[in-house]
Scaffold this active site. Structure first.
Site, PDB file in Angstrom:
ATOM      1  N   LYS A   1      -9.152   2.829  -2.572  1.00  0.00           N
ATOM      2  CA  LYS A   1      -9.440   2.174  -1.298  1.00  0.00           C
ATOM      3  C   LYS A   1     -10.793   2.633  -0.766  1.00  0.00           C
ATOM      4  O   LYS A   1     -11.111   3.835  -0.765  1.00  0.00           O
ATOM      5  CB  LYS A   1      -8.329   2.512  -0.299  1.00  0.00           C
TER       6      LYS A   1
ATOM      7  N   CYS B   1      -5.557  -3.026   2.052  1.00  0.00           N
ATOM      8  CA  CYS B   1      -5.422  -3.094   3.517  1.00  0.00           C
ATOM      9  C   CYS B   1      -6.759  -3.208   4.232  1.00  0.00           C
ATOM     10  O   CYS B   1      -7.353  -4.273   4.274  1.00  0.00           O
ATOM     11  CB  CYS B   1      -4.616  -1.890   4.012  1.00  0.00           C
TER      12      CYS B   1
ATOM     13  N   GLU C   1       0.832  -1.201   0.000  1.00  0.00           N
ATOM     14  CA  GLU C   1       0.000   0.000   0.000  1.00  0.00           C
ATOM     15  C   GLU C   1       0.874   1.262   0.000  1.00  0.00           C
ATOM     16  O   GLU C   1       1.872   1.350   0.715  1.00  0.00           O
ATOM     17  CB  GLU C   1      -0.874  -0.018   1.254  1.00  0.00           C
TER      18      GLU C   1
END
Length: 543
Positions: free
Chosen positions: A114, A150, A46
């Site tokens: 994300k 994540c 990430e």
């Protein structure tokens, strides 16, 4: 008819803000993976272009043109292999997003925003980013890969959405920081997501130290049954191949590398070592120095520093006073000799007398008290910082979490330092880590571990004269600081007497002003004194 796709997990150690350097790390890793491991696809962590966490660097408008140039460079220079990299993006309206880009054949073939932005503990992503809404699935060499980032796997929505969009394999880019039980938590969460969608998951994590945080790597590939088929090392930069076989409608993960994971004290020890090494090296210090007192905290700190950096980069200084026990002097010398570090003794008696003489007119008629004890510690801190300035070496503070919690440390004295390796290590764990390190080969003198701990600032001083037994103290600190329990809840569990609990909680509350001025140090617990515990200094709150 079946065919194979070779995915490589690139467990790299980026430097926050060093975009040009991170591009080089990514290109070097991609080329090695392609040439040495026959990679078809290389997956990076990430925000790998800027490192994690970039914090308020994300508010700098000048960051984004550099990121865009870096992405362009990657499209031009990475050849004959696909890569997935993490990066921040700012759109025309000024909204920022945490992104992943799929780069292949000179183009960004797809990108993902994300969706879930963590805003708890050490995470502050809602300060910087807006949430994405859409799944991202890419067909590559006959396999449909879905991208998530994540936190997206810590909640069910994005993985289910990605599976419904046609993904056959989930690629999860991470910058997941260490605490002692974190890897177990990751595996449990990953298994829940895999169980929901019955798809393999490839989890790629960053490695390295960044200020208070350590990223432990430990990347893994999990098959559709929740079994780990590939496990990367912890705390090491690594390239780890994951072989995928497409068989009709199924994707099979071939069993590969199975690195042995660290356990208990060994895992914590490795995390602190990595935190020291990266803090010193990434900030360009020439080495470290510390006050070696003959006590267990400085002894463990010395061992960690030497193991992290090598003896040639570590210097120890004994600063005896007339309260310093002879055994402390002997044990400090013995450990320094055993570990092969530069060592010197700087007695502080004459300096103390000079201070005492200067202060005498103002202190006339006042009895000696804590002031004179703290003066000894502050002289030592002053000497260490003078050496730091002259030699370009970082001072390591040696306070532990138990002392920091209750203020059993001297501001501008033994709290002096640029980095505090034991900041999140309670005293009881200090002893366990010392035993663990001596089990590898004995470097800490045995009586340093067995003698009662003392600050040696007055005759016959012992820590337990001022504090509860450390087993009791640490239990109260964990309950109050990490678990947010009230004194009543602690008393109901019989952690200690009501008087002891109330006294320790009061000390914790009153010592916030000291902790706010303390050096950063490695986070190893669910909640350290630092970025994930933000309490007001000035407060009338009682509990």
């Amino acid at each position: 008819m079946s065919h194979t796709v070779q995915v490589v997990m690139a467990q790299i150690d980026p430097l926050v803000g060093d975009i040009a350097g991170n591009v080089k790390r990514i290109i070097d890793a991609a080329e090695r993976a392609r040439d040495e491991l026959n990679a078809d696809l290389v997956v990076f962590p990430e925000l790998s272009l800027v490192g994690y966490p970039p914090e308020d660097l994300l508010l700098r408008h000048g960051l984004y043109p550099q990121v865009q140039s870096a992405l362009t460079e990657l499209t031009k220079r990475v050849k004959d292999v696909a890569i997935v990299v993490g990066y921040p993006m700012m759109d025309a309206l000024g909204e920022r997003f945490n992104m992943a880009a799929w780069i292949h054949d000179g183009l960004i073939q797809a990108s993902y925003m994300k969706q879930h932005l963590p805003n708890y503990g050490v995470f502050d992503e809602q300060r910087y980013f807006s949430s994405g809404k859409k799944a991202c699935v890419i067909e590559f060499k006959g396999i449909h890969f879905g991208l998530v980032i994540c936190e997206d796997i810590w909640r069910p929505g994005p993985v289910i959405q990605t599976a419904r969009a046609g993904a056959e394999v989930i690629l999860n880019l991470n910058a997941s920081p260490f605490h002692a039980e974190k890897h177990h938590d990751r595996l449990e969460v990953a298994r829940r997501r895999v169980d929901e969608v019955k798809l393999p998951l490839i989890y790629v994590n960053q490695v390295g130290g960044q200020d208070e945080l350590v990223f432990d790597g430990g990347s893994f590939a999990m098959d559709a049954d929740g079994e780990i088929q590939v496990q990367a090392q912890e705390f090491e930069v690594d390239l780890i191949p994951v072989e995928l076989v497409k068989q009709a409608e199924n994707i099979v993960l071939i069993n590969g590398q199975q690195a042995e994971l660290y356990r208990s004290e060994a895992r914590v020890y490795e995390a602190i070592k990595l935190g020291i090494r990266d803090y010193v090296q990434k900030n360009g210090f020439k080495g470290v120095l510390l006050g070696l007192s003959g006590g267990i905290d400085s002894a463990l700190t010395l061992a960690l520093a030497v193991d992290a950096l090598g003896a040639e980069q570590v210097e120890a200084v004994m600063m005896p006073f007339h309260y310093t026990a002879q055994m402390s002097i002997e044990d400090a010398q013995q450990q320094a000799d055993t570990m092969g570090v530069a060592y010197q003794s700087l007695p502080i008696e004459s300096i103390y007398k000079g201070f005492e003489s200067s202060l005498a007119p103002r202190f006339e008629g006042m009895a000696p008290d804590l002031t004179e004890e703290n003066l000894q510690a502050r002289i030592r801190g002053c000497l260490l910082m003078a050496m730091s300035n002259k030699l370009g070496k970082l001072v390591l503070a040696t306070s532990n979490k138990s002392e920091s919690a209750v203020g059993y440390s001297t501001l501008y004295g033994d709290m002096v330092g640029g980095f505090s390796p034991l900041k999140d290590v309670p005293k009881t764990l200090v002893y366990r880590l010392a035993h663990y390190r001596n089990g590898i080969n004995p470097v800490i003198p045995e009586r340093v571990i067995t003698r009662p701990p003392s600050a040696e600032l007055r005759p016959d001083q012992c820590d337990q004269d001022s504090l509860p037994d450390y087993h009791v103290l640490d239990a109260i600190i964990k309950a109050y600081v990490e678990l947010d329990q009230t004194p009543a809840e602690m008393h109901a569990q019989a952690l200690a007497s009501k008087e002891e609990i109330d006294r320790v909680v009061g000390l914790i509350q009153r010592s916030e002003y000291k902790r706010r001025q303390a050096a950063p140090g490695v986070r190893i617990s669910l909640r350290a004194f630092g970025r994930d515990r933000r309490y007001p200094i000035t407060s009338g709150y009682k509990e």
